[in-house]
Design a protein around this motif. Sequence first.
Motif, PDB file in Angstrom:
ATOM      1  N   LEU A  36     -15.035 -16.199  -1.033  1.00  0.00           N
ATOM      2  CA  LEU A  36     -15.067 -14.758  -0.780  1.00  0.00           C
ATOM      3  C   LEU A  36     -14.779 -14.456   0.690  1.00  0.00           C
ATOM      4  O   LEU A  36     -14.039 -13.517   1.012  1.00  0.00           O
ATOM      5  CB  LEU A  36     -16.434 -14.192  -1.184  1.00  0.00           C
ATOM      6  N   LEU A  37     -15.377 -15.254   1.588  1.00  0.00           N
ATOM      7  CA  LEU A  37     -15.089 -15.076   3.019  1.00  0.00           C
ATOM      8  C   LEU A  37     -13.623 -15.357   3.307  1.00  0.00           C
ATOM      9  O   LEU A  37     -12.999 -14.694   4.136  1.00  0.00           O
ATOM     10  CB  LEU A  37     -15.978 -16.015   3.846  1.00  0.00           C
ATOM     11  N   GLU A  38     -13.088 -16.361   2.609  1.00  0.00           N
ATOM     12  CA  GLU A  38     -11.676 -16.698   2.748  1.00  0.00           C
ATOM     13  C   GLU A  38     -10.802 -15.555   2.266  1.00  0.00           C
ATOM     14  O   GLU A  38      -9.834 -15.151   2.928  1.00  0.00           O
ATOM     15  CB  GLU A  38     -11.415 -17.966   1.933  1.00  0.00           C
ATOM     16  N   ALA A  39     -11.136 -14.985   1.094  1.00  0.00           N
ATOM     17  CA  ALA A  39     -10.342 -13.896   0.523  1.00  0.00           C
ATOM     18  C   ALA A  39     -10.406 -12.628   1.362  1.00  0.00           C
ATOM     19  O   ALA A  39      -9.456 -11.832   1.380  1.00  0.00           O
ATOM     20  CB  ALA A  39     -10.827 -13.605  -0.899  1.00  0.00           C
ATOM     21  N   ARG A  40     -11.531 -12.436   2.051  1.00  0.00           N
ATOM     22  CA  ARG A  40     -11.689 -11.265   2.916  1.00  0.00           C
ATOM     23  C   ARG A  40     -11.040 -11.454   4.282  1.00  0.00           C
ATOM     24  O   ARG A  40     -11.027 -10.545   5.108  1.00  0.00           O
ATOM     25  CB  ARG A  40     -13.182 -10.964   3.108  1.00  0.00           C
ATOM     26  N   GLY A  41     -10.534 -12.669   4.548  1.00  0.00           N
ATOM     27  CA  GLY A  41      -9.879 -12.935   5.825  1.00  0.00           C
ATOM     28  C   GLY A  41     -10.813 -13.322   6.946  1.00  0.00           C
ATOM     29  O   GLY A  41     -10.370 -13.505   8.088  1.00  0.00           O
ATOM     30  N   VAL A  42     -12.110 -13.462   6.645  1.00  0.00           N
ATOM     31  CA  VAL A  42     -13.083 -13.813   7.685  1.00  0.00           C
ATOM     32  C   VAL A  42     -12.806 -15.207   8.230  1.00  0.00           C
ATOM     33  O   VAL A  42     -12.825 -15.440   9.452  1.00  0.00           O
ATOM     34  CB  VAL A  42     -14.524 -13.736   7.125  1.00  0.00           C
ATOM     35  N   LEU A  43     -12.537 -16.162   7.348  1.00  0.00           N
ATOM     36  CA  LEU A  43     -12.290 -17.534   7.784  1.00  0.00           C
ATOM     37  C   LEU A  43     -10.984 -17.645   8.558  1.00  0.00           C
ATOM     38  O   LEU A  43     -10.884 -18.446   9.496  1.00  0.00           O
ATOM     39  CB  LEU A  43     -12.281 -18.478   6.578  1.00  0.00           C
ATOM     40  N   ASP A  44      -9.991 -16.859   8.168  1.00  0.00           N
ATOM     41  CA  ASP A  44      -8.724 -16.865   8.908  1.00  0.00           C
ATOM     42  C   ASP A  44      -8.959 -16.499  10.375  1.00  0.00           C
ATOM     43  O   ASP A  44      -8.453 -17.151  11.290  1.00  0.00           O
ATOM     44  CB  ASP A  44      -7.741 -15.868   8.290  1.00  0.00           C
ATOM     45  N   ARG A  45      -9.732 -15.441  10.588  1.00  0.00           N
ATOM     46  CA  ARG A  45     -10.003 -14.997  11.957  1.00  0.00           C
ATOM     47  C   ARG A  45     -10.827 -16.029  12.722  1.00  0.00           C
ATOM     48  O   ARG A  45     -10.605 -16.256  13.915  1.00  0.00           O
ATOM     49  CB  ARG A  45     -10.724 -13.649  11.927  1.00  0.00           C
TER      50      ARG A  45
END
Length: 311
Positions: A36-45
């Motif tokens: 979910l964090l990955e899909a929300r872009g949190v991990l990308d940042r």
Amino acid sequence: MEILIDIILKAGRSAVELSLFVLLPVMVVMLSLMRLLEARGVLDRLVVRLAPLLKPFGLTGLGVFAALQINFVSFAAPMATLTMMDQRGTSDRHIAATLAMVFAMSQANAALPMMTMGLDFGLTLIWSLVGGLAAAASTYYLFGRTLSGLEGQLDETLHHPVAESAKGILDVINRAGAEAFKIAVGAIPMLVLSLVAVTALKRFGALDLLTAWLTPLLQLAAIDPILILPALTKYLAGGTAMMGVMDDMRRAGQVSVELLNASAGFLISPFDLPGVAVLISAGRRVATVWKPAACGACIGIAVRTLGHVVF
């Protein structure tokens, strides 16, 4: 023959229980959260911010992602990242450094459940990071210095689903659950074989004999001989099996909280027979660099062990 069948059945039951009733629930929750964090872009940042800081240790952006996976999902979670590195043109030298880091770090599927036994997860996480960086750097600059540093057409984009609606979130959770189930079930064969070996050694008295032989040496090094069984289980059957043994020993009062935390540096990592076998199957080039990665992992685990013992 009857004794062997009894050992196999008990080992099989233990392996299934560990995989489905311990490993699977933790992985479903943590993998769903990570996805979910990955899909929300949190991990990308997060990866973008951390990658420049960890580049001197021989790690790339995907290496940072592998570190997050091993510490917060499971020992098998970095397989996908290692496969991506293998296929996307990452140099052999960077792959070796990343693999060494993963080998040396704390595996979430053992560390998180062991919090209920008294494990200090914060301290374990800190020394996991320190040991992982030591393993990566020693591999990149020492053990893997002769490996190819040639980068292909490098693509470090983390391709993943985007969860912007309730249906998208549900899809991510369902996929994470299916992924967790696949990993948990895939761990059963190696767990069964390893637990059969450990149980047979214990049943036929080989473990008692080994304990008697090693006790004088361990006492000279100020190591409690009670750790022989969990250590042997860990390196033959993996961290999940070790967790089961340690749980029984904690319930029996054989292992104190202090000893549990002091031994976490060398007991909680994927650097064991099942862990190495699973991780090097991520790709052809990953398998070819396992030797320098293993040497670097030994440095990282030594640093972690010293840190847990001293602090």
